[in-house]
Design a protein around this motif. Structure first.
Motif, PDB file in Angstrom:
ATOM      1  N   ARG A 117       0.828  -1.214   0.000  1.00 16.77           N
ATOM      2  CA  ARG A 117       0.000   0.000   0.000  1.00 16.77           C
ATOM      3  C   ARG A 117       0.859   1.260   0.000  1.00 16.77           C
ATOM      4  O   ARG A 117       0.440   2.308  -0.467  1.00 16.77           O
ATOM      5  CB  ARG A 117      -0.933   0.010   1.205  1.00 16.77           C
ATOM      6  N   LYS A 118       2.083   1.133   0.509  1.00 15.17           N
ATOM      7  CA  LYS A 118       2.999   2.272   0.533  1.00 15.17           C
ATOM      8  C   LYS A 118       3.411   2.684  -0.879  1.00 15.17           C
ATOM      9  O   LYS A 118       3.809   3.818  -1.102  1.00 15.17           O
ATOM     10  CB  LYS A 118       4.229   1.952   1.373  1.00 15.17           C
ATOM     11  N   ILE A 119       3.305   1.756  -1.814  1.00 13.51           N
ATOM     12  CA  ILE A 119       3.637   2.078  -3.211  1.00 13.51           C
ATOM     13  C   ILE A 119       2.713   3.183  -3.713  1.00 13.51           C
ATOM     14  O   ILE A 119       3.169   4.162  -4.311  1.00 13.51           O
ATOM     15  CB  ILE A 119       3.550   0.819  -4.102  1.00 13.51           C
ATOM     16  N   LEU A 120       1.419   3.033  -3.462  1.00 13.19           N
ATOM     17  CA  LEU A 120       0.472   4.074  -3.874  1.00 13.19           C
ATOM     18  C   LEU A 120       0.698   5.372  -3.109  1.00 13.19           C
ATOM     19  O   LEU A 120       0.595   6.461  -3.666  1.00 13.19           O
ATOM     20  CB  LEU A 120      -0.967   3.597  -3.686  1.00 13.19           C
ATOM     21  N   GLN A 121       1.015   5.247  -1.833  1.00 20.28           N
ATOM     22  CA  GLN A 121       1.295   6.429  -1.022  1.00 20.28           C
ATOM     23  C   GLN A 121       2.503   7.186  -1.590  1.00 20.28           C
ATOM     24  O   GLN A 121       2.459   8.413  -1.731  1.00 20.28           O
ATOM     25  CB  GLN A 121       1.558   6.018   0.420  1.00 20.28           C
ATOM     26  N   LEU A 122       3.546   6.462  -1.940  1.00 19.36           N
ATOM     27  CA  LEU A 122       4.737   7.099  -2.515  1.00 19.36           C
ATOM     28  C   LEU A 122       4.438   7.713  -3.875  1.00 19.36           C
ATOM     29  O   LEU A 122       4.946   8.785  -4.205  1.00 19.36           O
ATOM     30  CB  LEU A 122       5.882   6.096  -2.624  1.00 19.36           C
ATOM     31  N   ARG A 123       3.609   7.035  -4.644  1.00 19.98           N
ATOM     32  CA  ARG A 123       3.216   7.591  -5.943  1.00 19.98           C
ATOM     33  C   ARG A 123       2.512   8.927  -5.751  1.00 19.98           C
ATOM     34  O   ARG A 123       2.831   9.914  -6.413  1.00 19.98           O
ATOM     35  CB  ARG A 123       2.298   6.613  -6.676  1.00 19.98           C
ATOM     36  N   ASP A 124       1.567   8.959  -4.819  1.00 20.67           N
ATOM     37  CA  ASP A 124       0.822  10.191  -4.564  1.00 20.67           C
ATOM     38  C   ASP A 124       1.724  11.292  -4.018  1.00 20.67           C
ATOM     39  O   ASP A 124       1.595  12.454  -4.397  1.00 20.67           O
ATOM     40  CB  ASP A 124      -0.335   9.915  -3.599  1.00 20.67           C
ATOM     41  N   GLU A 125       2.648  10.935  -3.125  1.00 17.66           N
ATOM     42  CA  GLU A 125       3.594  11.904  -2.593  1.00 17.66           C
ATOM     43  C   GLU A 125       4.489  12.456  -3.706  1.00 17.66           C
ATOM     44  O   GLU A 125       4.805  13.633  -3.741  1.00 17.66           O
ATOM     45  CB  GLU A 125       4.460  11.283  -1.492  1.00 17.66           C
ATOM     46  N   GLY A 126       4.896  11.573  -4.607  1.00 15.24           N
ATOM     47  CA  GLY A 126       5.720  11.996  -5.735  1.00 15.24           C
ATOM     48  C   GLY A 126       4.985  12.964  -6.643  1.00 15.24           C
ATOM     49  O   GLY A 126       5.545  13.969  -7.085  1.00 15.24           O
TER      50      GLY A 126
END
Length: 132
Positions: A117-126
């Motif tokens: 789930r952190k993958i999506l979080q990092l995508r959004d942060e990016g």
């Protein structure tokens, strides 16, 4: 060379340069779309093999996206601070994909999906970092 020929060659070169920049920008969007689609496949995976394949596709797309410049930075020099942020965010995404992959390879699919789930979080942060 005649002036008319010179102008024609100049226009042709300019057109090729612009189309090359457009293709690069579209490639970044294509890779980002591939990451999103692969994440959905990862999240729906019922087997380690399916999860591993989805993560491999995600990683391949992320590495390819890192090698390109987003459209907003198409003409930016390689030392541009915003380009460095873009590359750093992609590096974070790749690291998280790798971290999730280690869990998958250990057969811990449920834990991997939680970590993933952190993958999506990092995508959004990016994405947010690139908008500022």
């Amino acid at each position: 060379m005649k002036t008319k020929d010179f102008v024609s060659v100049g226009i042709l070169c300019l057109s090729l340069t612009v189309s090359s920049v457009t293709v690069q920008a579209n490639e970044v969007n294509m890779y980002m779309g591939a990451i999103t689609m692969s994440y959905a496949r990862f999240n729906a995976a019922q087997t380690v093999a399916d999860a591993r394949k989805a993560l491999a596709n995600m990683r391949t797309a992320a590495v390819a996206a890192r090698a390109q410049k987003p459209s907003a930075l198409a003409n930016a020099p390689t030392n541009n601070p915003k380009l460095k942020v873009y590359q750093s965010e992609i590096d974070r995404l790749i690291a998280e994909i790798d971290k999730t992959g280690k869990l998958v390879n250990a057969g811990k699919l449920t834990e991997a999906k939680t970590e993933g789930r952190k993958i999506l979080q990092l995508r959004d942060e990016g994405h947010a970092a690139m908008k500022h």
